[in-house]
Design an enzyme around this catalytic site. Structure first.
Site, PDB file in Angstrom:
ATOM      1  N   ARG A 257       0.870  -1.185   0.000  1.00 58.82           N
ATOM      2  CA  ARG A 257       0.000   0.000   0.000  1.00 58.82           C
ATOM      3  C   ARG A 257       0.900   1.226   0.000  1.00 58.82           C
ATOM      4  O   ARG A 257       1.400   1.635   1.044  1.00 58.82           O
ATOM      5  CB  ARG A 257      -0.875  -0.039   1.263  1.00 58.82           C
ATOM      6  CG  ARG A 257      -2.102   0.861   1.201  1.00 58.82           C
ATOM      7  CD  ARG A 257      -2.691   1.066   2.601  1.00 58.82           C
ATOM      8  NE  ARG A 257      -1.871   1.988   3.344  1.00 58.82           N
ATOM      9  CZ  ARG A 257      -1.650   1.925   4.661  1.00 58.82           C
ATOM     10  NH1 ARG A 257      -2.196   1.003   5.398  1.00 58.82           N
ATOM     11  NH2 ARG A 257      -0.863   2.819   5.250  1.00 58.82           N
ATOM     12  N   HIS A 261      -3.759   4.573   4.292  1.00 60.27           N
ATOM     13  CA  HIS A 261      -4.884   3.635   4.356  1.00 60.27           C
ATOM     14  C   HIS A 261      -6.124   4.289   3.759  1.00 60.27           C
ATOM     15  O   HIS A 261      -6.876   3.674   3.014  1.00 60.27           O
ATOM     16  CB  HIS A 261      -5.143   3.223   5.805  1.00 60.27           C
ATOM     17  CG  HIS A 261      -6.408   2.446   5.980  1.00 60.27           C
ATOM     18  ND1 HIS A 261      -6.529   1.138   5.587  1.00 60.27           N
ATOM     19  CD2 HIS A 261      -7.621   2.813   6.470  1.00 60.27           C
ATOM     20  CE1 HIS A 261      -7.767   0.724   5.844  1.00 60.27           C
ATOM     21  NE2 HIS A 261      -8.444   1.716   6.371  1.00 60.27           N
ATOM     22  N   TYR A 270       3.689   5.866  11.484  1.00 63.81           N
ATOM     23  CA  TYR A 270       3.964   4.495  11.918  1.00 63.81           C
ATOM     24  C   TYR A 270       4.851   3.679  10.983  1.00 63.81           C
ATOM     25  O   TYR A 270       5.139   2.535  11.256  1.00 63.81           O
ATOM     26  CB  TYR A 270       2.652   3.740  12.190  1.00 63.81           C
ATOM     27  CG  TYR A 270       1.670   3.726  11.025  1.00 63.81           C
ATOM     28  CD1 TYR A 270       1.840   2.838   9.966  1.00 63.81           C
ATOM     29  CD2 TYR A 270       0.591   4.602  10.982  1.00 63.81           C
ATOM     30  CE1 TYR A 270       0.947   2.819   8.904  1.00 63.81           C
ATOM     31  CE2 TYR A 270      -0.307   4.594   9.928  1.00 63.81           C
ATOM     32  CZ  TYR A 270      -0.126   3.703   8.885  1.00 63.81           C
ATOM     33  OH  TYR A 270      -1.001   3.693   7.834  1.00 63.81           O
TER      34      TYR A 270
HETATM   35  C1  LIG Z   1     -14.346  -5.530  12.293  1.00 59.71           C
HETATM   36  C2  LIG Z   1     -13.627  -4.260  11.934  1.00 59.71           C
HETATM   37  N1  LIG Z   1     -12.630  -3.828  12.718  1.00 59.71           N
HETATM   38  C3  LIG Z   1     -11.950  -2.703  12.387  1.00 59.71           C
HETATM   39  C4  LIG Z   1     -12.296  -1.978  11.275  1.00 59.71           C
HETATM   40  C5  LIG Z   1     -11.520  -0.745  10.878  1.00 59.71           C
HETATM   41  N2  LIG Z   1     -10.668  -1.091   9.735  1.00 59.71           N
HETATM   42  C6  LIG Z   1     -11.037  -0.774   8.479  1.00 59.71           C
HETATM   43  S1  LIG Z   1      -9.930  -1.317   7.352  1.00 59.71           S
HETATM   44  C7  LIG Z   1      -8.936  -1.970   8.537  1.00 59.71           C
HETATM   45  C8  LIG Z   1      -7.645  -2.663   8.161  1.00 59.71           C
HETATM   46  C9  LIG Z   1      -7.801  -3.762   7.200  1.00 59.71           C
HETATM   47  O1  LIG Z   1      -6.551  -4.191   6.765  1.00 59.71           O
HETATM   48  P1  LIG Z   1      -6.379  -5.221   5.597  1.00 59.71           P
HETATM   49  O2  LIG Z   1      -7.358  -6.327   5.758  1.00 59.71           O
HETATM   50  O3  LIG Z   1      -4.953  -5.584   5.536  1.00 59.71           O
HETATM   51  O4  LIG Z   1      -6.827  -4.405   4.302  1.00 59.71           O
HETATM   52  P2  LIG Z   1      -6.136  -3.090   3.665  1.00 59.71           P
HETATM   53  O5  LIG Z   1      -6.832  -1.916   4.276  1.00 59.71           O
HETATM   54  O6  LIG Z   1      -4.695  -3.127   3.964  1.00 59.71           O
HETATM   55  O7  LIG Z   1      -6.416  -3.157   2.203  1.00 59.71           O
HETATM   56  C10 LIG Z   1      -9.470  -1.766   9.805  1.00 59.71           C
HETATM   57  C11 LIG Z   1      -8.829  -2.215  11.065  1.00 59.71           C
HETATM   58  C12 LIG Z   1     -13.369  -2.456  10.500  1.00 59.71           C
HETATM   59  N3  LIG Z   1     -13.750  -1.845   9.369  1.00 59.71           N
HETATM   60  N4  LIG Z   1     -14.008  -3.595  10.845  1.00 59.71           N
END
Ligand SMILES: Cc1ncc(C[n+]2csc(CCOP(=O)(O)OP(=O)(O)O)c2C)c(N)n1
Ligand SMILES: [Mg+2]
Length: 357
Positions: A257, A261, A270
């Site tokens: 990425r 985010h 971070y």
């Molecule tokens: C159950 C839940 N916990 C926390 C969040 C907040 N949140 C949104 S995206 C994310 C990270 C997801 O990371 P990843 O699966 O690696 O996908 P990326 O964003 O890197 O594409 C979090 C913690 C959420 N949407 N749902």
């Protein structure tokens, strides 16, 4: 890095044993899809800073892993997105204006502003609405695939999710069900090394994410997610096997990425810029362009024309979308039930009644 499938070499030539041998037209279409997503991301991040949209989640660095995978699917297949795949919806034919209307949440937004910006849906293209809680889309995708099997429909479902999602219970339940019932599902894990501020080393003690699949009884393959041909090849092969009744496959696309985010995130708090620079040097669009040039299908003139064309299309879509009014207030009450129950009708009437003092 553990070995991953790659096809495009540094000089733009390809591994002849693995090259999917795209026609010039398809090869350029893939490049256009990746370029569109990149340019759109940069324009939308700027639009968010100007206060014209509320939120945006860019896909910078992941263009090959998203557009390459979407291109490998047939129109009757389903795509179940995470939230970082506007490029997949656009490859499916979603009009840019409709995408912009969703980002704004106006009256022409297919979901009337009820979803967060970036939570696109494109029904005509079998592109499912986004389910925000991390990982929840994975059992949905397996359910759709299982329904296809029950109905005897020879299609497949591609589901996108991130490295962070592999820590959810939904991921494990979905993988288990898919393995036992041999559903026609292609699990596409975009391992972009981060889940907001949590690095992948904190998600798992496994050496790879792909190696989780054999525990559920099916294949996991690791591909270089910065190589669009490798992603296209692996996804196409997995989808074909799924359609032919050979069950699910998990693909781990190793990518990065490059951006924040989302528009609400500042990654400099971070992670180290030197890590980002390392991955930026592997830019999937620059790499794919070398492949096109090596094949004799691309040059500076075509690049300039493409950039101009995409830039103009986005400008036009923004202008048209910004002309649409906000959703009418009564839409707060519609689409909740097939037939509006009395209590909701009462609430609507009270809400819409002129308020005297
Ligand atoms: C159950 C839940 N916990 C926390 C969040 C907040 N949140 C949104 S995206 C994310 C990270 C997801 O990371 P990843 O699966 O690696 O996908 P990326 O964003 O890197 O594409 C979090 C913690 C959420 N949407 N749902
Ligand atoms: Mg991630």
């Amino acid at each position: 890095m553990v070995d991953a499938l790659h096809i495009i070499r540094d000089d733009g030539s390809t591994d002849p044993r693995l090259d999917p041998e795209l026609s010039e037209e398809d090869a350029v279409r893939l490049y256009r899809g990746m370029s569109l997503q990149r340019i759109l991301d940069n324009r939308m991040l700027a639009l968010q800073r100007q206060g014209r949209i509320g939120f945006y989640g860019p896909s910078l660095g992941q263009e090959a892993a998203i557009v390459g995978a979407a291109m490998a699917m047939e129109p009757e297949d389903w795509i179940v997105p995470q939230y970082r795949e506007p490029g997949a919806a656009l490859i499916r034919g979603m009009p840019l204006k409709e995408l912009l209307c969703q980002l704004i949440g106006n009256a022409e937004d297919p979901v009337h502003g009820r979803q967060m910006p970036c939570h696109y849906v494109y029904r005509k293209g079998n592109y499912l609405s986004i389910s925000s809680p991390v990982g929840t889309q994975i059992p949905h995708a397996v359910g759709i695939a299982w329904a296809m099997r029950l109905r005897g429909e020879p299609h497949a479902v591609l589901v996108f999710f991130g490295d962070g999602a592999t820590s959810t219970a939904d991921f494990h339940a979905a993988m288990n069900f898919a393995g036992v019932f041999r559903t026609p599902t292609v699990f596409l894990c975009n391992n972009n090394q981060w889940a907001i501020s949590v690095p992948v080393a904190r998600q798992t003690a496994s050496a790879t994410l792909a190696q989780k699949a054999p525990a559920y009884g099916f294949d996991g393959v690791r591909v270089d997610g910065m190589d669009a041909l490798a992603v296209f090849r692996a996804t196409g092969d997995a989808a074909r096997r799924a359609r032919e009744g050979h069950g699910p496959t998990m693909i781990e696309a190793v990518t990065y990425r490059l951006g924040p985010h989302s528009s609400s995130d500042d990654p400099s708090r971070y992670r180290d810029e030197s890590e980002v620079a390392l991955w930026r040097a592997r830019d999937p669009i620059a790499r794919y362009r070398r492949y096109l040039e090596h094949a004799g299908w691309w040059d500076d003139g075509r690049e300039a024309r493409l950039e101009q064309e995409i830039g103009d299309e986005i400008t036009r879509a923004i202008q048209e979308a910004e002309r649409a009014p906000p959703p009418a207030v009564e839409t707060l009450f519609t689409d909740v039930y097939a037939e509006m129950p009395d209590h909701l009708r009462d609430q609507r009437d009270a809400f819409l009644a002129p308020r005297g003092r």
